[in-house]
Structure formats: C-alpha cells, structure tokens
Design a protein around this motif. Structure first.
Motif, mmCIF file in Angstrom:
data_model
loop_
_atom_site.group_PDB
_atom_site.id
_atom_site.type_symbol
_atom_site.label_atom_id
_atom_site.label_comp_id
_atom_site.label_asym_id
_atom_site.label_seq_id
_atom_site.Cartn_x
_atom_site.Cartn_y
_atom_site.Cartn_z
ATOM 1 N N UNK A 1 30.056 44.467 41.271
ATOM 2 C CA UNK A 1 31.482 44.095 41.060
ATOM 3 C C UNK A 1 31.815 42.895 42.141
ATOM 4 N N UNK A 2 31.271 43.411 43.541
ATOM 5 C CA UNK A 2 31.402 41.959 44.422
ATOM 6 C C UNK A 2 31.166 40.661 44.177
ATOM 7 N N UNK A 3 29.903 40.894 43.772
ATOM 8 C CA UNK A 3 29.274 39.345 43.089
ATOM 9 C C UNK A 3 30.158 38.769 42.070
ATOM 10 N N UNK B 1 36.210 35.517 29.544
ATOM 11 C CA UNK B 1 36.510 36.736 30.405
ATOM 12 C C UNK B 1 38.031 36.274 31.474
ATOM 13 N N UNK B 2 38.419 37.240 31.990
ATOM 14 C CA UNK B 2 39.341 37.247 32.969
ATOM 15 C C UNK B 2 38.762 37.498 34.332
ATOM 16 N N UNK B 3 38.609 36.410 35.189
ATOM 17 C CA UNK B 3 37.942 36.552 36.468
ATOM 18 C C UNK B 3 38.366 37.488 37.239
ATOM 19 N N UNK B 4 37.636 38.137 38.055
ATOM 20 C CA UNK B 4 38.056 39.120 39.082
ATOM 21 C C UNK B 4 38.049 40.484 38.398
ATOM 22 N N UNK C 1 34.337 34.497 40.875
ATOM 23 C CA UNK C 1 35.794 34.090 40.319
ATOM 24 C C UNK C 1 36.610 33.379 41.201
ATOM 25 N N UNK C 2 36.418 34.101 42.433
ATOM 26 C CA UNK C 2 37.470 33.253 43.577
ATOM 27 C C UNK C 2 36.969 32.238 44.209
ATOM 28 N N UNK C 3 35.782 32.159 44.303
ATOM 29 C CA UNK C 3 34.921 30.953 45.213
ATOM 30 C C UNK C 3 34.545 29.825 44.370
ATOM 31 N N UNK C 4 34.917 29.549 43.320
ATOM 32 C CA UNK C 4 34.198 28.568 42.214
ATOM 33 C C UNK C 4 32.753 28.616 42.095
ATOM 34 N N UNK D 1 36.401 43.276 32.261
ATOM 35 C CA UNK D 1 35.512 41.930 32.104
ATOM 36 C C UNK D 1 33.923 42.018 32.712
ATOM 37 N N UNK D 2 33.870 42.449 33.805
ATOM 38 C CA UNK D 2 32.667 42.631 34.447
ATOM 39 C C UNK D 2 31.879 43.881 33.816
ATOM 40 N N UNK D 3 32.484 44.937 33.889
ATOM 41 C CA UNK D 3 31.378 45.773 33.276
ATOM 42 C C UNK D 3 31.086 45.779 31.774
ATOM 43 N N UNK D 4 31.753 45.035 30.973
ATOM 44 C CA UNK D 4 31.439 44.745 29.522
ATOM 45 C C UNK D 4 30.228 43.510 29.662
ATOM 46 N N UNK D 5 30.322 42.624 30.575
ATOM 47 C CA UNK D 5 29.443 41.588 30.316
ATOM 48 C C UNK D 5 28.346 41.757 31.028
#
Length: 310
Positions: free
Chosen positions: A277-279, A233-236, A284-287, A240-244
């Motif tokens: 989405x915020x999660x 996926x592409x983080x953020x 993705x940003x915060x490891x 990617x998020x909606x698909x997964x």
C-alpha cells in the motif's frame, strides 16, 4: 506454554485491515503469535492461519498497541500480547510474503458463485472495472483534480465519465463493472451512457457509518473488482489497491493526473501488482503514473474478466 496473541480489531475499513495482515504474519513467523481477527466481515471471507474472536475489554490491559511499526519495534515483539493497527512495517519482512498473505484471503463460496454468475453475462466481452470512492474521500475543487488538495481526495465523476467515453470509442464492445461507495444505481448518467453492470449482493454491514456505507457487499465487490484486467481506480484508496495489486489477477490501473479537467482529463497508468500500500499511495500522490493519451498506449482493452482464481 500458551502462544502469545496478536489481535486486529475493526479500527479502519476492510482493505486497510487487510494491509495489517502481512505484518501480523511476519510477527507470527518470527515469534509464533496466534493471530485473532475481530472483524464483522468474516462471514463473507476467511483468512487461513487466523482465528475469529472478539477482542474483549478485559483482554486489552497489558497489550502492546502497535500503530507505526519499524524495525526497532519489530525486534521487541517476542512474548508480547499485541493489538495491531499498523499498515506498514519493515520492508525486508513484509515484501517477500505480501502476495502469499493475500492468497490466504478466501471469499465465501456463495459470494464467489455470485461473482461468477455476474461475469458470465458478459463472457467473451472486454471488461473494464470502475472504482468510484466518494464518501470519506472528498472533492475540494469540482473542476480540477489535485491529488494533494486534501489527505484523501476523491476523483470527480466527470473524469470517470470522460475516460469511459474514450474507452468505449476505442473498444466498441466493452462493458464496465462498477464498484462504488453508496448505491451504484445513483450513477444514472454512467448507466445511461455506457454498458454498466454491478454486483447484486446486498451488504449486511452498516457499522462504519454513512461515509463508508455501500449497498453492495464490500467484500464481494472487492473480489469482483479483482477479476478485471483494467481498472479506472481511485488513487490512494486501499480498496482500489487490494483489488488491482494484491488479490486476483494483475491489473493495469488508470488514474487521473494532477491538473485533470473536463476539457483535458489527464490520465496515467500504474502497474504495481505485488507492491504494498505505501507504494500505491506514493504513486498516486507523487505523479508516479505513466502518462497516457486517448490511444491508451500499452494498455490492452480487449481483456475479459478472470474468475478462475476465486
């Protein structure tokens, strides 16, 4: 008495607009608003409980423009005409209905048939999705991945290639479903080195400009991604998020970790199905990903595509 109206126009890309829907339905549930979508892509899908119509300039005066909704603002919506552009809202209102709202999004039958046909070609074989988002996502340092290098960091192509190589070594008969911005045919190295296939449904949408252009219909591509049990996926990325995590089957996402290089393409896994989405963006940003090695601990790479939900 007429119902108050809530409009969502084309203020961002398709999956970010999908992310406004839980708040829209929470407002409808609380205050009875009619939800009106002014989206070009509604010839490719529908959203149960909404109506398609243009947001005309004379309908905008007097509307409450909602961009960052919190609990205090949510409490003021009774009877108000709303133009909704908020991707977030009160968690107690949105979390319980998130997956139910996602289930209202239905792909057009002809596009669902096209997806079934493409996956039928690899029936019985393991499938791993690959979502490459460049375009409006930027690479700041080609040699090293840094999720904080800019607001929307792209993943370098070498990372996908390196991880695909490791998956192919571990799972010999794997096929990769490629979804991307631009034209998937331009990723010649991936097509040459791996068993890669793409959706052959041309996009009729060009209104968002070159940064968002895709040769493949982005709605059909999104639903095809959502049929895959594992995704690079592409983080953020909301796509990617909606698909997964919202549509289709729950997917394990493999993403690069901070500091990944060609010699050491650090990987992590995320399992966030049903989260908003915020999660996803925070992880993705915060490891927030669980580190994994070339053994792909805890990840089943034998899974096949599932189109039964379409």
């Amino acid at each position: 008495m007429a119902r108050p109206r809530l409009y969502i126009d084309e203020f961002v890309g398709i999956t970010n607009r999908l992310e406004t829907l839980p708040l829209a339905f929470a407002i409808q549930k609380e205050y009875g608003h009619e939800i009106i979508l002014d989206w070009s892509e509604l010839d490719s899908f529908s959203v149960a409980g909404t109506r398609r119509a243009k947001l005309r300039f004379w309908q905008k005066p007097g509307a409450l423009r909602v961009r960052n909704c919190d609990a205090a603002q949510f409490a003021t919506f009774a009877g108000k005409k709303i133009i909704l552009r908020s991707l977030d809202g009160p968690s107690d209102k949105l979390d319980p209905i998130y997956l139910d709202v996602a289930s209202r999004v239905k792909l057009a039958p002809n596009l669902a048939d096209a997806i079934r046909r493409i996956f039928a070609r690899v029936q019985g074989r393991p499938v791993v999705a690959v979502h490459i988002r460049h375009g409006d996502y930027r690479i700041v340092d080609e040699s090293r991945y840094d999720p904080l290098a800019c607001e929307w960091p792209a993943v370098p192509l070498w990372w996908y290639e390196a991880v695909m190589e490791r998956i192919a070594l571990k799972q010999k008969d794997v096929s990769f479903f490629l979804s991307c911005t631009g034209d998937p045919a331009t990723y010649e190295t991936l097509h040459r080195r791996f068993d890669v296939f793409t959706l052959d449904v041309t996009s009729p949408y060009g209104y968002k400009g070159p940064d968002h252009d895709s040769r493949v219909n982005p709605v059909a591509d999104l639903f095809a991604l959502a049929c895959c049990p594992v995704m690079l996926a592409t983080p953020m990325s909301g796509y990617s998020h909606w698909a997964a995590n919202a549509l289709g089957i729950p997917a394990v996402c493999i993403i690069p970790r901070a500091g990944a290089t060609l010699d050491n393409p650090l990987m992590g896994s995320l399992r966030l199905y049903g989260k908003r989405l915020p999660a996803w963006r925070a992880a993705g940003r915060e490891e927030g990903a669980e580190p994994i090695s070339d053994a792909f601990e805890g990840i089943d790479l034998t899974g096949t595509a599932d189109t039964s939900w379409l």
